[in-house]
Design an enzyme around this catalytic site. Sequence first.
Site, mmCIF file in Angstrom:
data_model
loop_
_atom_site.group_PDB
_atom_site.id
_atom_site.type_symbol
_atom_site.label_atom_id
_atom_site.label_comp_id
_atom_site.label_asym_id
_atom_site.label_seq_id
_atom_site.Cartn_x
_atom_site.Cartn_y
_atom_site.Cartn_z
ATOM 1 C CG HIS A 124 107.205 138.564 26.531
ATOM 2 N ND1 HIS A 124 107.140 139.903 26.187
ATOM 3 C CD2 HIS A 124 105.989 138.232 27.012
ATOM 4 C CE1 HIS A 124 105.937 140.356 26.468
ATOM 5 N NE2 HIS A 124 105.212 139.377 26.952
ATOM 6 C CG ASN B 248 101.979 141.157 24.863
ATOM 7 O OD1 ASN B 248 101.112 141.998 24.636
ATOM 8 N ND2 ASN B 248 103.143 141.447 25.412
#
Length: 308
Positions: A112, A114
């Site tokens: 993940h 971001n």
Amino acid sequence: MTSPDSQNWIEQVQTYLLELQDRICSAMAALDGEQDFRQDQWQRPEGGGGRTRVLEGGKVLEKAGVNFSHVSGAALPAAASARRPELAGRSFQALGVSLVIHPRNPMVPTSHANVRFFLADKDGEDPVWWFGGGFDLTPYYPFHEDVVHWHQVAHAACQPFGGDVYNEYKRWCDEYFYLPHRNETRGVGGLFFDDLNEWGFERCFEFMRSVGDHYLPAYEPIVTRRAGLDYGERERNFQLWRRGRYAEFNLVYDRGTLFGLQSGGRTESILMSLPPVAHWRYDWTPEVGSAEAELFEYLKARDWINEV
């Protein structure tokens, strides 16, 4: 009304984020070698929109989502102002790229990442802004050299900004990606930072770019090394069970998910991070001494780079 300086910042961040999304999608499609990303461009009635790209059913990547969004509104939602109540009622703009990669092979970890920028404006007052983001790794059958590599790249992303930056944001990642109701970490961590503005816009923006730019060097070699390894039904079932934990975190604790839902974002784009298949087995625990049981001893906050 957005000030000229604020608008210039927004334009700089948006240009970088769109390029980052392009770069990551190209790399992930090449790693898969079979499927490409579907793209949906969407508009948000309250302001702004985004560009969602999802790859599904690939040879290497069972599901990969890479989302760009730039949303705006008249008032910050609760998820963004809970820790800073003085900002409640300000207009806002929020830009970010968020991605989750769910590989098919259980020997390849989920990843993940971001990076994001928030700006809150109010007439007659200086804009309030901050950067946030990071990346983290969730293995099912961890290979220690992969985890060390992941953290070495994370350290390299932080090193130009100070000797303590990696340790601080590594610790924050360990604390953030934690499931209190399970008393478990989600994975082996990486970096997590939020509310970053103390270095000034240019330096903070440079750090956000460094984090975004180091994601592919951290993850691509791991996928390349592990995607062709053999696995069977046992390993697949364990992967699906652990994916349930991933879904629990994203739906219960993740700030990005909460912000997106509270701000009226596009539900399909917000929930793209969820795995395509996950299992919940009532009161199941792995067999003592098994590779599956060993994962729970492995998934603890550790000094991955320096421990012997």
